[in-house]
Design an enzyme around this catalytic site. Structure first.
Site, PDB file in Angstrom:
ATOM      1  N   ASP A 105     -10.161 -32.714  10.561  1.00 33.13           N
ATOM      2  CA  ASP A 105      -9.952 -33.187   9.186  1.00 33.13           C
ATOM      3  C   ASP A 105      -8.523 -33.644   8.886  1.00 33.13           C
ATOM      4  O   ASP A 105      -8.252 -34.183   7.806  1.00 33.13           O
ATOM      5  CB  ASP A 105     -10.382 -32.086   8.180  1.00 33.13           C
ATOM      6  CG  ASP A 105      -9.633 -30.759   8.394  1.00 33.13           C
ATOM      7  OD1 ASP A 105     -10.241 -29.697   8.149  1.00 33.13           O
ATOM      8  OD2 ASP A 105      -8.460 -30.789   8.838  1.00 33.13           O
ATOM      9  N   HIS A 120     -10.108 -31.481  19.273  1.00 37.83           N
ATOM     10  CA  HIS A 120     -11.409 -32.159  19.170  1.00 37.83           C
ATOM     11  C   HIS A 120     -11.330 -33.500  18.470  1.00 37.83           C
ATOM     12  O   HIS A 120     -12.344 -34.022  18.006  1.00 37.83           O
ATOM     13  CB  HIS A 120     -12.425 -31.235  18.467  1.00 37.83           C
ATOM     14  CG  HIS A 120     -12.713 -30.000  19.249  1.00 37.83           C
ATOM     15  ND1 HIS A 120     -13.207 -28.859  18.700  1.00 37.83           N
ATOM     16  CD2 HIS A 120     -12.542 -29.733  20.576  1.00 37.83           C
ATOM     17  CE1 HIS A 120     -13.352 -27.939  19.646  1.00 37.83           C
ATOM     18  NE2 HIS A 120     -12.948 -28.442  20.788  1.00 37.83           N
ATOM     19  N   CYS A 128     -14.192 -48.541  20.071  1.00 38.54           N
ATOM     20  CA  CYS A 128     -15.332 -49.170  20.755  1.00 38.54           C
ATOM     21  C   CYS A 128     -15.497 -48.542  22.138  1.00 38.54           C
ATOM     22  O   CYS A 128     -14.525 -48.444  22.902  1.00 38.54           O
ATOM     23  CB  CYS A 128     -15.068 -50.677  20.910  1.00 38.54           C
ATOM     24  SG  CYS A 128     -16.229 -51.471  22.043  1.00 38.54           S
ATOM     25  N   CYS A 131     -14.788 -51.658  24.963  1.00 41.44           N
ATOM     26  CA  CYS A 131     -13.456 -52.255  25.202  1.00 41.44           C
ATOM     27  C   CYS A 131     -12.324 -51.350  24.722  1.00 41.44           C
ATOM     28  O   CYS A 131     -11.156 -51.629  24.930  1.00 41.44           O
ATOM     29  CB  CYS A 131     -13.351 -53.622  24.508  1.00 41.44           C
ATOM     30  SG  CYS A 131     -13.276 -53.501  22.714  1.00 41.44           S
ATOM     31  N   SER A 195     -14.811 -18.939  14.677  1.00 40.02           N
ATOM     32  CA  SER A 195     -15.829 -17.984  15.160  1.00 40.02           C
ATOM     33  C   SER A 195     -15.650 -17.719  16.650  1.00 40.02           C
ATOM     34  O   SER A 195     -16.381 -16.948  17.250  1.00 40.02           O
ATOM     35  CB  SER A 195     -17.231 -18.550  14.878  1.00 40.02           C
ATOM     36  OG  SER A 195     -17.355 -19.821  15.517  1.00 40.02           O
ATOM     37  N   GLU A 221     -14.795 -12.590   8.649  1.00 37.68           N
ATOM     38  CA  GLU A 221     -15.754 -11.739   9.387  1.00 37.68           C
ATOM     39  C   GLU A 221     -15.174 -11.375  10.758  1.00 37.68           C
ATOM     40  O   GLU A 221     -14.258 -12.018  11.238  1.00 37.68           O
ATOM     41  CB  GLU A 221     -17.045 -12.533   9.662  1.00 37.68           C
ATOM     42  CG  GLU A 221     -17.845 -12.901   8.451  1.00 37.68           C
ATOM     43  CD  GLU A 221     -18.852 -14.018   8.793  1.00 37.68           C
ATOM     44  OE1 GLU A 221     -19.533 -14.466   7.874  1.00 37.68           O
ATOM     45  OE2 GLU A 221     -18.900 -14.463   9.972  1.00 37.68           O
TER      46      GLU A 221
HETATM   47  C1  BV8 Z   1     -17.177 -29.165  27.260  1.00 40.64           C
HETATM   48  C2  BV8 Z   1     -15.790 -32.003  16.970  1.00 40.64           C
HETATM   49  C3  BV8 Z   1     -17.771 -29.697  29.413  1.00 40.64           C
HETATM   50  C4  BV8 Z   1     -16.973 -32.791  16.509  1.00 40.64           C
HETATM   51  C5  BV8 Z   1     -16.653 -29.973  18.018  1.00 40.64           C
HETATM   52  C6  BV8 Z   1     -22.649 -22.151  27.374  1.00 40.64           C
HETATM   53  C7  BV8 Z   1     -21.582 -21.278  27.557  1.00 40.64           C
HETATM   54  C8  BV8 Z   1     -20.265 -21.688  27.404  1.00 40.64           C
HETATM   55  C9  BV8 Z   1     -19.978 -23.007  27.041  1.00 40.64           C
HETATM   56  C10 BV8 Z   1     -21.035 -23.843  26.858  1.00 40.64           C
HETATM   57  C11 BV8 Z   1     -22.352 -23.449  27.021  1.00 40.64           C
HETATM   58  N1  BV8 Z   1     -23.135 -24.505  26.746  1.00 40.64           N
HETATM   59  C12 BV8 Z   1     -22.356 -25.566  26.438  1.00 40.64           C
HETATM   60  C13 BV8 Z   1     -21.089 -25.175  26.524  1.00 40.64           C
HETATM   61  C14 BV8 Z   1     -19.908 -25.980  26.295  1.00 40.64           C
HETATM   62  C15 BV8 Z   1     -19.734 -26.221  24.796  1.00 40.64           C
HETATM   63  C16 BV8 Z   1     -19.717 -24.916  24.019  1.00 40.64           C
HETATM   64  O1  BV8 Z   1     -18.732 -24.208  24.017  1.00 40.64           O
HETATM   65  N2  BV8 Z   1     -20.861 -24.636  23.358  1.00 40.64           N
HETATM   66  C17 BV8 Z   1     -20.945 -23.420  22.584  1.00 40.64           C
HETATM   67  C18 BV8 Z   1     -21.756 -23.707  21.310  1.00 40.64           C
HETATM   68  C19 BV8 Z   1     -21.618 -22.348  23.441  1.00 40.64           C
HETATM   69  N3  BV8 Z   1     -18.455 -26.862  24.717  1.00 40.64           N
HETATM   70  C20 BV8 Z   1     -18.408 -28.203  24.860  1.00 40.64           C
HETATM   71  O2  BV8 Z   1     -19.384 -28.916  25.002  1.00 40.64           O
HETATM   72  C21 BV8 Z   1     -17.015 -28.800  24.906  1.00 40.64           C
HETATM   73  N4  BV8 Z   1     -16.936 -29.650  26.052  1.00 40.64           N
HETATM   74  O3  BV8 Z   1     -17.356 -28.005  27.497  1.00 40.64           O
HETATM   75  O4  BV8 Z   1     -17.224 -30.134  28.185  1.00 40.64           O
HETATM   76  C22 BV8 Z   1     -17.390 -30.654  30.426  1.00 40.64           C
HETATM   77  C23 BV8 Z   1     -16.646 -30.204  31.507  1.00 40.64           C
HETATM   78  C24 BV8 Z   1     -16.345 -31.090  32.478  1.00 40.64           C
HETATM   79  C25 BV8 Z   1     -16.753 -32.419  32.392  1.00 40.64           C
HETATM   80  C26 BV8 Z   1     -17.474 -32.860  31.278  1.00 40.64           C
HETATM   81  C27 BV8 Z   1     -17.805 -31.989  30.291  1.00 40.64           C
HETATM   82  C28 BV8 Z   1     -16.752 -29.656  23.693  1.00 40.64           C
HETATM   83  C29 BV8 Z   1     -16.759 -28.798  22.466  1.00 40.64           C
HETATM   84  C30 BV8 Z   1     -16.250 -29.607  21.267  1.00 40.64           C
HETATM   85  C31 BV8 Z   1     -17.404 -29.965  20.361  1.00 40.64           C
HETATM   86  N5  BV8 Z   1     -16.878 -30.607  19.142  1.00 40.64           N
HETATM   87  N6  BV8 Z   1     -16.114 -30.581  16.939  1.00 40.64           N
HETATM   88  C32 BV8 Z   1     -17.282 -32.542  15.051  1.00 40.64           C
HETATM   89  O5  BV8 Z   1     -16.590 -31.729  14.392  1.00 40.64           O
HETATM   90  O6  BV8 Z   1     -18.220 -33.190  14.577  1.00 40.64           O
HETATM   91  S1  BV8 Z   1     -17.017 -28.340  17.929  1.00 40.64           S
HETATM   92  C33 BV8 Z   1     -16.834 -27.779  16.353  1.00 40.64           C
HETATM   93  O7  BV8 Z   1     -17.507 -26.553  16.335  1.00 40.64           O
HETATM   94  C34 BV8 Z   1     -15.428 -27.428  15.922  1.00 40.64           C
HETATM   95  O8  BV8 Z   1     -14.482 -28.316  16.399  1.00 40.64           O
HETATM   96  C35 BV8 Z   1     -15.221 -26.028  16.438  1.00 40.64           C
HETATM   97  O9  BV8 Z   1     -14.745 -26.032  17.747  1.00 40.64           O
HETATM   98  C36 BV8 Z   1     -16.617 -25.496  16.442  1.00 40.64           C
HETATM   99  C37 BV8 Z   1     -16.885 -24.680  15.194  1.00 40.64           C
HETATM  100  O10 BV8 Z   1     -16.180 -23.522  15.343  1.00 40.64           O
HETATM  101  P1  BV8 Z   1     -15.246 -23.023  14.159  1.00 40.64           P
HETATM  102  O11 BV8 Z   1     -14.173 -24.016  13.918  1.00 40.64           O
HETATM  103  O12 BV8 Z   1     -14.887 -21.659  14.542  1.00 40.64           O
HETATM  104  O13 BV8 Z   1     -16.167 -23.039  12.875  1.00 40.64           O
HETATM  105  P2  BV8 Z   1     -17.378 -22.045  12.536  1.00 40.64           P
HETATM  106  O14 BV8 Z   1     -18.092 -22.608  11.364  1.00 40.64           O
HETATM  107  O15 BV8 Z   1     -18.119 -21.736  13.798  1.00 40.64           O
HETATM  108  O16 BV8 Z   1     -16.649 -20.690  12.103  1.00 40.64           O
HETATM  109  C38 BV8 Z   1     -15.844 -20.669  10.941  1.00 40.64           C
HETATM  110  C39 BV8 Z   1     -15.148 -19.326  10.995  1.00 40.64           C
HETATM  111  O17 BV8 Z   1     -14.277 -19.243   9.881  1.00 40.64           O
HETATM  112  C40 BV8 Z   1     -16.112 -18.159  10.892  1.00 40.64           C
HETATM  113  O18 BV8 Z   1     -15.716 -17.160  11.825  1.00 40.64           O
HETATM  114  C41 BV8 Z   1     -15.939 -17.670   9.450  1.00 40.64           C
HETATM  115  O19 BV8 Z   1     -16.108 -16.268   9.356  1.00 40.64           O
HETATM  116  C42 BV8 Z   1     -14.514 -18.039   9.178  1.00 40.64           C
HETATM  117  N7  BV8 Z   1     -14.181 -18.337   7.788  1.00 40.64           N
HETATM  118  C43 BV8 Z   1     -14.945 -18.946   6.851  1.00 40.64           C
HETATM  119  N8  BV8 Z   1     -14.234 -19.092   5.703  1.00 40.64           N
HETATM  120  C44 BV8 Z   1     -13.002 -18.585   5.941  1.00 40.64           C
HETATM  121  C45 BV8 Z   1     -12.951 -18.104   7.259  1.00 40.64           C
HETATM  122  N9  BV8 Z   1     -11.856 -17.536   7.792  1.00 40.64           N
HETATM  123  C46 BV8 Z   1     -10.759 -17.449   7.007  1.00 40.64           C
HETATM  124  N10 BV8 Z   1     -10.727 -17.887   5.727  1.00 40.64           N
HETATM  125  C47 BV8 Z   1     -11.818 -18.457   5.166  1.00 40.64           C
HETATM  126  N11 BV8 Z   1     -11.759 -18.887   3.881  1.00 40.64           N
HETATM  127 ZN    ZN Z   2     -15.328 -53.669  21.972  1.00 39.82          ZN
END
Ligand code: BV8
Ligand code: ZN
Length: 255
Positions: A105, A120, A128, A131, A195, A221
Site C-alpha cells: 500500500d 511483495h 507489461c 515488453c 500473522s 492476536e
Molecule cells: C514463493 C502481495 C516460491 C499480493 C502477497 C506451504 C508451506 C510453506 C510455504 C508455502 C506452502 N505453499 C505455498 C507456499 C509458498 C507461499 C506461502 O507462504 N503460502 C502460505 C499461505 C502457506 N509463498 C509464496 O508463494 C511466495 N512465493 O514462495 O515462491 C518459489 C520459489 C522458487 C521459485 C519460484 C517460486 C510469495 C508470497 C507473496 C504473496 N503475495 N501479497 C497482494 O497483496 O495482493 S501475500 C499477502 O499475504 C501479504 O503480502 C502478506 O504477506 C500476507 C498476509 O499476511 P499479513 O500481512 O500477516 O496479513 P494477515 O491478514 O494474514 O494478518 C494480519 C495480522 O495483523 C493478524 O495477525 C492480525 O491479528 C493482525 N492485526 C490486525 N489488526 C491489527 C493487527 N495487528 C496490530 N494492530 C492492528 N490494528
Molecule cells: Zn508491452
C-alpha cells in the site's frame, strides 16, 4: 502502565545498533485497509490463490485487475496512521534501521519512512509481462476502461499486470537479499501486524532470532512467532507503537 518492564529488553534497546522491523497488513488496518485474514478479511470471500496468483490473472485478468483497482481506491482514500508515523520516529533512535514490509500500500513511504524494503511489490505500479513497459495508474485505468473486455493490454499485445508478488512467484531478489541481511545483522527485530504465515517473509524473524536478535511482537492476536519473542505487546499497532517509541526514546536518551 509501561510496556517495557524487562531489564533484559531495556539493555538491548539501550545498546542496539541494528534494528529491523517486519510489518504486515495489521499495521494498515487502522488506516481502514482490510487485512487478509481478519473478520472482514479480503480472503474471506475469495481465497488468495483465486486472486493473488498468475493463474488467476491469466484465467480472468479482468476480475483480478478489478480487484486490485478496488484495493487501490481504498488505499488512495487511506492515510498513514500513528503506527506508521511512530516507526518513522523509531527509525531515528538507532544507527542502522531497516523497515521490511509485506504490504503493497505504500503507506510507510507516505508516512516518511526511508530505508523501506517492499518484499511483495507496490500496488501503484503496473508493467507489461511481454515488453516490461511500466504504466502509471492513470494510463493503466484508461487502458482497462477503454478495452472491449476490460483486460489491460500493452501496444505490444502483452498483458499488463500489477507490480506485486503473487503466490508461487519469486520475491524481488534484491529486496529479499537486503531483508535477509538486515534480519541476520539485527540486534533487535520487531514484528508488527503480521500473522507470520506467508513465506519467505515469515522466515525473517526466525532467522533474526537464530542469529541472536531479541524479538518484539506487536499484534492484536497471538501468532506462530509469539512463543519465540522476548516481549509480546498485545493491542493495535496504532496505540502500541507510539508508546513503544516514547519508552525507547527515554531508554536511549538515559544511556
Ligand atoms: C514463493 C502481495 C516460491 C499480493 C502477497 C506451504 C508451506 C510453506 C510455504 C508455502 C506452502 N505453499 C505455498 C507456499 C509458498 C507461499 C506461502 O507462504 N503460502 C502460505 C499461505 C502457506 N509463498 C509464496 O508463494 C511466495 N512465493 O514462495 O515462491 C518459489 C520459489 C522458487 C521459485 C519460484 C517460486 C510469495 C508470497 C507473496 C504473496 N503475495 N501479497 C497482494 O497483496 O495482493 S501475500 C499477502 O499475504 C501479504 O503480502 C502478506 O504477506 C500476507 C498476509 O499476511 P499479513 O500481512 O500477516 O496479513 P494477515 O491478514 O494474514 O494478518 C494480519 C495480522 O495483523 C493478524 O495477525 C492480525 O491479528 C493482525 N492485526 C490486525 N489488526 C491489527 C493487527 N495487528 C496490530 N494492530 C492492528 N490494528
Ligand atoms: Zn508491452
Amino acid at each position: 502502565m509501561a510496556l517495557i518492564n524487562n531489564a533484559h529488553l531495556r539493555d538491548k534497546i539501550r545498546n542496539a545498533q541494528n534494528v529491523a522491523v517486519l510489518t504486515g497488513a495489521g499495521i494498515s488496518a487502522e488506516s481502514g485497509i482490510p487485512t487478509f485474514r481478519g473478520e472482514n478479511g479480503i480472503w474471506n470471500k475469495l481465497s488468495p490463490q483465486e486472486l493473488a496468483s498468475f493463474e488467476a490473472f491469466y484465467r480472468n485478468a479482468a476480475m483480478v485487475v478489478e480487484w486490485y483497482r478496488q484495493r487501490r481506491q481504498i488505499i488512495n482514500n487511506a492515510s498513514p496512521n500513528p503506527g506508521h508515523r511512530a516507526l518513522v520516529e523509531i527509525e531515528k533512535l538507532f544507527p542502522h534501521f531497516t523497515l521490511i514490509t509485506q504490504n503493497i500500500d505504500g503507506l510507510h513511504q507516505r508516512a516518511g519512512s526511508h530505508n523501506t524494503i517492499e518484499l511483495h511489490g507496490n500496488i501503484m505500479e503496473n508493467y507489461c509481462i511481454r515488453c516490461g513497459r511500466h504504466f502509471n495508474i492513470t494510463e493503466f485505468d484508461h487502458i482497462i476502461d477503454t478495452s472491449f473486455d476490460h483486460v489491460p493490454r500493452c501496444d505490444c499485445g502483452g498483458l499488463i499486470r500489477p507490480n506485486v508478488v503473487w503466490f508461487g512467484e519469486m520475491l524481488p531478489q534484491d529486496a529479499l537479499e537486503h531483508a535477509f541481511q538486515a534480519a541476520e545483522k539485527s540486534d533487535l527485530f520487531i514484528s508488527v501486524g503480521t500473522s507470520a504465515q506467508v513465506r519467505p517473509a515469515a522466515d525473517l524473524p526466525f532467522l533474526a532470532h537464530e542469529n541472536g536478535a531479541m524479538l518484539i511482537e506487536i499484534n492484536t492476536e497471538l501468532t506462530p512467532l509469539t512463543p519465540l519473542v522476548e516481549a509480546f505487546f498485545q493491542g493495535p499497532a496504532g496505540i502500541i507503537l507510539p508508546q513503544l517509541h516514547q519508552e525507547m526514546q527515554e531508554i536511549r536518551q538515559a544511556a
